[in-house]
Design an enzyme around this catalytic site. Structure first.
Site, PDB file in Angstrom:
ATOM      1  N   ASN A 174       1.062  -0.136   6.109  1.00 42.75           N
ATOM      2  CA  ASN A 174       1.207  -1.046   4.976  1.00 42.75           C
ATOM      3  C   ASN A 174       1.688  -2.160   5.748  1.00 42.75           C
ATOM      4  O   ASN A 174       2.890  -1.979   5.891  1.00 42.75           O
ATOM      5  CB  ASN A 174       2.704  -0.265   3.717  1.00 42.75           C
ATOM      6  CG  ASN A 174       2.646  -1.131   2.923  1.00 42.75           C
ATOM      7  OD1 ASN A 174       1.985  -2.140   2.860  1.00 42.75           O
ATOM      8  ND2 ASN A 174       4.133  -0.945   2.722  1.00 42.75           N
ATOM      9  N   GLY A 175       1.021  -3.271   5.018  1.00 46.22           N
ATOM     10  CA  GLY A 175       2.187  -4.475   5.539  1.00 46.22           C
ATOM     11  C   GLY A 175       0.819  -5.127   6.412  1.00 46.22           C
ATOM     12  O   GLY A 175      -0.339  -5.526   6.374  1.00 46.22           O
ATOM     13  N   LYS A 212      -2.395  -6.452 -19.146  1.00 43.51           N
ATOM     14  CA  LYS A 212      -1.354  -6.931 -17.442  1.00 43.51           C
ATOM     15  C   LYS A 212      -2.741  -7.341 -17.791  1.00 43.51           C
ATOM     16  O   LYS A 212      -2.611  -8.773 -17.152  1.00 43.51           O
ATOM     17  CB  LYS A 212      -1.421  -5.668 -16.957  1.00 43.51           C
ATOM     18  CG  LYS A 212      -0.956  -5.968 -15.517  1.00 43.51           C
ATOM     19  CD  LYS A 212       0.306  -7.382 -15.393  1.00 43.51           C
ATOM     20  CE  LYS A 212       0.566  -8.233 -14.249  1.00 43.51           C
ATOM     21  NZ  LYS A 212       1.900  -8.611 -14.683  1.00 43.51           N
ATOM     22  N   CYS A 261       0.707  -1.397   0.215  1.00 38.98           N
ATOM     23  CA  CYS A 261       0.055  -0.101  -0.258  1.00 38.98           C
ATOM     24  C   CYS A 261       0.819   1.391   0.204  1.00 38.98           C
ATOM     25  O   CYS A 261       2.271   0.864  -0.054  1.00 38.98           O
ATOM     26  CB  CYS A 261      -0.704  -0.019   1.387  1.00 38.98           C
ATOM     27  SG  CYS A 261      -1.717  -1.634   1.434  1.00 38.98           S
ATOM     28  N   LYS A 312       7.576 -16.387 -21.219  1.00 38.84           N
ATOM     29  CA  LYS A 312       8.635 -15.087 -20.489  1.00 38.84           C
ATOM     30  C   LYS A 312       9.305 -14.248 -21.817  1.00 38.84           C
ATOM     31  O   LYS A 312       8.467 -12.663 -22.244  1.00 38.84           O
ATOM     32  CB  LYS A 312       9.580 -15.162 -19.346  1.00 38.84           C
ATOM     33  CG  LYS A 312       9.246 -15.231 -18.007  1.00 38.84           C
ATOM     34  CD  LYS A 312       7.728 -13.879 -17.338  1.00 38.84           C
ATOM     35  CE  LYS A 312       6.975 -13.955 -17.272  1.00 38.84           C
ATOM     36  NZ  LYS A 312       5.706 -14.791 -17.352  1.00 38.84           N
ATOM     37  N   TRP A 353      -3.433  -1.449  -1.274  1.00 42.64           N
ATOM     38  CA  TRP A 353      -3.926  -3.183  -2.178  1.00 42.64           C
ATOM     39  C   TRP A 353      -4.267  -3.634  -0.915  1.00 42.64           C
ATOM     40  O   TRP A 353      -3.613  -4.259  -0.199  1.00 42.64           O
ATOM     41  CB  TRP A 353      -2.332  -2.911  -1.992  1.00 42.64           C
ATOM     42  CG  TRP A 353      -2.800  -4.263  -3.493  1.00 42.64           C
ATOM     43  CD1 TRP A 353      -2.312  -6.525  -2.896  1.00 42.64           C
ATOM     44  CD2 TRP A 353      -2.411  -4.231  -4.535  1.00 42.64           C
ATOM     45  NE1 TRP A 353      -1.914  -6.692  -4.371  1.00 42.64           N
ATOM     46  CE2 TRP A 353      -2.549  -5.618  -5.407  1.00 42.64           C
ATOM     47  CE3 TRP A 353      -3.201  -3.711  -5.473  1.00 42.64           C
ATOM     48  CZ2 TRP A 353      -3.243  -6.665  -6.558  1.00 42.64           C
ATOM     49  CZ3 TRP A 353      -3.104  -3.753  -6.772  1.00 42.64           C
ATOM     50  CH2 TRP A 353      -2.859  -4.902  -7.161  1.00 42.64           C
ATOM     51  N   ARG A 373       1.809   1.246  -5.486  1.00 45.65           N
ATOM     52  CA  ARG A 373       2.372   0.306  -4.751  1.00 45.65           C
ATOM     53  C   ARG A 373       0.764   0.231  -3.907  1.00 45.65           C
ATOM     54  O   ARG A 373       0.091  -0.710  -3.409  1.00 45.65           O
ATOM     55  CB  ARG A 373       2.538   1.446  -3.500  1.00 45.65           C
ATOM     56  CG  ARG A 373       3.285   1.075  -3.653  1.00 45.65           C
ATOM     57  CD  ARG A 373       4.380   2.786  -2.821  1.00 45.65           C
ATOM     58  NE  ARG A 373       4.682   1.908  -1.649  1.00 45.65           N
ATOM     59  CZ  ARG A 373       5.648   0.419  -1.703  1.00 45.65           C
ATOM     60  NH1 ARG A 373       6.682   0.330  -2.168  1.00 45.65           N
ATOM     61  NH2 ARG A 373       5.799  -0.364   0.383  1.00 45.65           N
ATOM     62  N   GLU A 428       6.788 -21.671 -18.844  1.00 44.48           N
ATOM     63  CA  GLU A 428       7.088 -19.897 -18.000  1.00 44.48           C
ATOM     64  C   GLU A 428       8.042 -19.563 -18.553  1.00 44.48           C
ATOM     65  O   GLU A 428       8.421 -18.740 -19.111  1.00 44.48           O
ATOM     66  CB  GLU A 428       6.770 -20.415 -16.221  1.00 44.48           C
ATOM     67  CG  GLU A 428       7.056 -18.732 -16.175  1.00 44.48           C
ATOM     68  CD  GLU A 428       6.011 -17.762 -16.185  1.00 44.48           C
ATOM     69  OE1 GLU A 428       4.910 -18.575 -16.738  1.00 44.48           O
ATOM     70  OE2 GLU A 428       6.281 -16.968 -16.350  1.00 44.48           O
ATOM     71  N   HIS A 453      10.546 -36.887 -30.964  1.00 45.41           N
ATOM     72  CA  HIS A 453       9.266 -37.293 -31.635  1.00 45.41           C
ATOM     73  C   HIS A 453       8.673 -35.773 -32.633  1.00 45.41           C
ATOM     74  O   HIS A 453       7.654 -35.779 -33.288  1.00 45.41           O
ATOM     75  CB  HIS A 453       7.968 -37.130 -31.396  1.00 45.41           C
ATOM     76  CG  HIS A 453       8.249 -38.597 -30.108  1.00 45.41           C
ATOM     77  ND1 HIS A 453       8.171 -39.949 -30.250  1.00 45.41           N
ATOM     78  CD2 HIS A 453       8.372 -38.973 -28.701  1.00 45.41           C
ATOM     79  CE1 HIS A 453       8.250 -40.768 -29.731  1.00 45.41           C
ATOM     80  NE2 HIS A 453       9.087 -39.904 -28.306  1.00 45.41           N
ATOM     81  N   GLU A 512       7.276 -13.515 -24.308  1.00 44.45           N
ATOM     82  CA  GLU A 512       6.052 -12.063 -24.703  1.00 44.45           C
ATOM     83  C   GLU A 512       7.293 -11.229 -24.525  1.00 44.45           C
ATOM     84  O   GLU A 512       6.588  -9.372 -24.805  1.00 44.45           O
ATOM     85  CB  GLU A 512       5.322 -12.503 -23.065  1.00 44.45           C
ATOM     86  CG  GLU A 512       5.555 -12.408 -22.220  1.00 44.45           C
ATOM     87  CD  GLU A 512       4.796 -12.462 -20.963  1.00 44.45           C
ATOM     88  OE1 GLU A 512       3.368 -12.207 -21.694  1.00 44.45           O
ATOM     89  OE2 GLU A 512       4.538 -12.675 -20.156  1.00 44.45           O
TER      90      GLU A 512
HETATM   91  C1  AGP Z   1       2.389 -13.640 -18.171  1.00 41.27           C
HETATM   92  O1  AGP Z   1       3.818 -13.257 -18.395  1.00 41.27           O
HETATM   93  C2  AGP Z   1       1.351 -13.716 -19.309  1.00 41.27           C
HETATM   94  N1  AGP Z   1       1.434 -11.342 -18.500  1.00 41.27           N
HETATM   95  C3  AGP Z   1      -0.580 -12.951 -19.119  1.00 41.27           C
HETATM   96  O2  AGP Z   1       0.021 -15.148 -19.831  1.00 41.27           O
HETATM   97  C4  AGP Z   1      -0.870 -13.615 -17.969  1.00 41.27           C
HETATM   98  O3  AGP Z   1      -0.002 -14.494 -17.151  1.00 41.27           O
HETATM   99  C5  AGP Z   1      -2.122 -13.792 -18.428  1.00 41.27           C
HETATM  100  O4  AGP Z   1      -2.944 -13.668 -19.211  1.00 41.27           O
HETATM  101  C6  AGP Z   1      -3.206 -14.667 -16.965  1.00 41.27           C
HETATM  102  O5  AGP Z   1      -3.135 -13.693 -16.309  1.00 41.27           O
HETATM  103  P1  AGP Z   1      -3.619 -13.133 -14.978  1.00 41.27           P
HETATM  104  O6  AGP Z   1      -3.124 -13.919 -13.568  1.00 41.27           O
HETATM  105  O7  AGP Z   1      -4.222 -12.113 -14.116  1.00 41.27           O
HETATM  106  O8  AGP Z   1      -5.556 -14.014 -14.751  1.00 41.27           O
END
Ligand code: AGP
Length: 606
Positions: A100-101, A601, A2, A483, A74, A27, A479, A502, A486
């Site tokens: 905050n915490g 996001k 926060c 990373k 938050w 924050r 994962e 395969h 993207e």
């Molecule tokens: C992850 O780096 C991406 N930005 C994206 O795959 C994200 O994980 C996905 O859109 C899910 O988002 P959420 O966890 O907010 O549901």
């Protein structure tokens, strides 16, 4: 996480409070509030939603007082609402606090205070602190605050204001940041430097245990025992934009480095000798009535779900199927009232995941949401909710949300194993001991980024990169590939090591970079033979291995070691070099790290 601000001086406090909160919105931004001492009364205004909602409420009603505190929230305890927004006060509105915490022992303290006749109006842990000051106050404000600090447990930065002491603000720090900005005839308090940098660059950075007694012409520090502390002034050299990122160049790098604390904050509320989830309160009957578990999510959260499957199947011996949220509801899933559907979502707003959750509920499933945003749409829709404590994740590429999702899924599996006695108590105890070491081991993994930076510069201009692994290493490979894709726009693919022969092996030619994860001891020999397969095709292989592995480097071009631990927990460590590799590759290619092209996001469309 926060944002806290405070002002004491001769100017209108509200001007700094609102400016400071604006700079601290990264924050936390689900609700906000201010309290300003206007002499004969304390002016208080709060608003749920972004800071703009509070500013709208204040538009024609700005208080003129010159001492005040403010907060942008938050949520961790209590959903976002006007009532749960800070500042919080005692029964008689003589003491106000922003926080905050997490106050970990707030429930017990709240019960004791209610027994003494205190009336609470919010669901927050913070309100307990305001009532504690009321209990402890007998004329000496500093003494009362010190007494309160001796009673609360957890992580916090706190800022106190009292109607009885309009010339004083008191700040206290434990685990969460707090700075004092030194002005001329005025002083500023804030969670972070961005809030004060346009007013002063002369600051004191509080350390754990510090208490700051702030007046308009003085700042004095004492410790918890009341003894004076000498502190050096820290002159801030950062510019405002850099300050928001804590001095890091990008939010993504800041958030990668916040992982030790985020994981620690996620663990601590659920660990007191054994794993607890007061939010669930499940028992043996509840678990016996579950004969199938789905984990449903998107993107990185889906990859966390794949790891969660391993945890639950290994520790609880219940069948788990992991599905992409965008696929789940269109394939007429086999779900009934004996199915538990776990949805994972950092934002808690991903429409695909929300829609899958609603479908699961319609089919009669029990539903559990694992989210990072208290009060989010998914959190409100699910029957049960448990929260990661990653704090706001600003970068589009999810990092600290992923590792906190992993640790929460691990603790959920341990919690279920405790209830169902599916593994021996001694094994649970052993795993809890290892779990506690993870935050420090993540820190260790972050301690030397130079080799990873070098690899990113060496291979960052390749068009294709492959990630391979078996078992949990394959989950982490997925994962790592996401990373890299993207944020650096490199075509990266993850494959189960055993799957290469395969078909995909046809793509492995001389000079192709392959990131080979080999941390899973149970499949190590098989993984090693797959690595030899790609080496035989003259690929460039960078290995991710557990410390102490002396075999791998005989065959690879480079090896990055992570601290050794149980193979169930090592994904939390193995992912860190992959996050950093993606980050530095994106830097090498001049990409917009925090806001990659085409992405958002939170994806609130289908
Ligand atoms: C992850 O780096 C991406 N930005 C994206 O795959 C994200 O994980 C996905 O859109 C899910 O988002 P959420 O966890 O907010 O549901």
């Amino acid at each position: 996480m926060c944002g806290i601000v405070g002002y004491i001086g001769d100017k209108r406090a509200i001007d700094f409070l609102l400016d400071g909160l604006t700079k601290l919105e990264y924050r936390g931004y689900d609700s906000a509030g201010v309290a300003v001492n206007c002499g004969d009364n304390i002016f208080v205004e709060k608003a749920v939603g972004r800071l703009s909602s509070l500013k709208e409420k204040l538009k024609n009603n700005l208080p003129v007082g010159t001492v005040g505190i403010g907060h942008t929230r938050w949520a961790t305890h209590g959903r976002p609402s006007d009532l749960n927004a800070h500042p919080h006060s005692d029964c008689h509105k003589n003491f106000f606090v922003v926080h905050n915490g997490i106050i970990e022992n707030y429930l017990q303290l709240k019960e004791d205070l209610i027994a003494k006749g205190h009336k609470f109006i919010s669901e927050t842990d913070t309100e307990v602190v305001a009532h504690l000051v009321e209990e402890s106050y007998h004329g000496d404000f500093v003494l009362a605050v010190r007494d309160v600090l001796s009673k609360i447990e957890g992580s916090y930065s706190l800022l106190f204001m009292s109607k009885f002491h309009p010339d004083t603000l008191i700040a206290a720090k434990q685990d969460n940041p707090l700075v004092v900005g030194i002005g001329k005839g005025e002083n500023f308090i804030a969670s972070d430097i961005p809030a004060i940098i346009s007013f002063t660059r002369q600051t004191y950075i509080l350390n754990d245990g510090d208490i700051a007694v702030v007046q308009k012409n003085s700042v004095n520090f004492i410790n918890r025992q009341g003894l004076p502390i000498e502190k050096k002034i820290f002159h801030v050299k950062w510019n405002a934009a850099a300050a928001e990122k804590g001095g890091y160049e990008h939010f993504m790098l800041k958030e990668i480095n916040e992982q030790p604390k985020a994981v620690r904050d996620t663990i601590s509320p659920h660990l007191n000798g054994k794993v607890t989830f007061n939010e669930l309160n499940w028992n043996e009957d509840f678990l016996n009535n579950i004969n199938k578990i789905y984990i449903v999510a998107c993107g990185t959260a889906y990859h966390a779900g794949l790891v969660g499957k391993f945890y639950i199947e290994k520790l609880v011996r219940k069948l788990v199927e992991v599905d992409l949220a965008s696929e789940f509801r269109y394939r007429n899933p086999i779900v009934d009232d004996k199915t538990l559907v776990i949805v994972i979502s950092q934002s808690g707003e991903t429409l695909d995941t929300l829609a899958a959750l609603k479908e699961a509920k319609k089919l009669g499933a029990k539903t559990l949401a694992v989210t990072n945003v208290v009060g989010s749409s998914i959190a409100r829709e699910a029957e049960f909710v448990i929260n990661t404590a990653a704090g706001p994740e600003i970068a589009v590429a999810s990092t600290k949300a992923y590792t906190t999702q992993l640790i929460l899924m691990f603790m959920l599996a341990l919690y279920m194993a405790q209830i169902s006695k599916s593994i021996p108590a001694a094994e649970i105890e052993r795993l809890i001991k290892l779990l506690k070491k993870i935050p420090a081991q993540i820190s260790e993994t972050l301690s030397d980024v130079e080799p990873i930076k070098t690899f990113a510069q060496m291979y960052g201009f390749n068009d294709d990169v492959f990630y391979i692994g078996r078992s949990l290493d394959y989950c982490v490979a997925l994962e790592g590939a996401l990373k890299l894709k993207e944020i650096s726009y490199i075509h990266a693919e993850a494959y189960a090591s055993g799957e290469l022969k395969h078909g995909t092996l046809a793509l492995i030619v001389e000079g192709v970079p392959v990131i080979a994860l080999a941390t899973q001891k149970s499949v190590y020999e098989k993984t090693l033979s797959n690595i030899k397969e790609v080496k035989a095709r003259d690929a460039i292989v960078i290995g991710i291995a557990a410390a102490g592995d002396s075999e791998l480097e005989k065959y690879l071009d480079h090896v990055i070691f992570v601290p050794d631990t149980d193979e169930l927990l090592i994904p939390l460590l193995a992912v860190v070099p992959l996050q950093l590799l993606a980050y530095y590759a994106a830097i090498t290619r001049g990409c917009d790290v925090d806001k990659p092209r085409n992405l958002a996001k939170s994806v609130t469309v289908e």
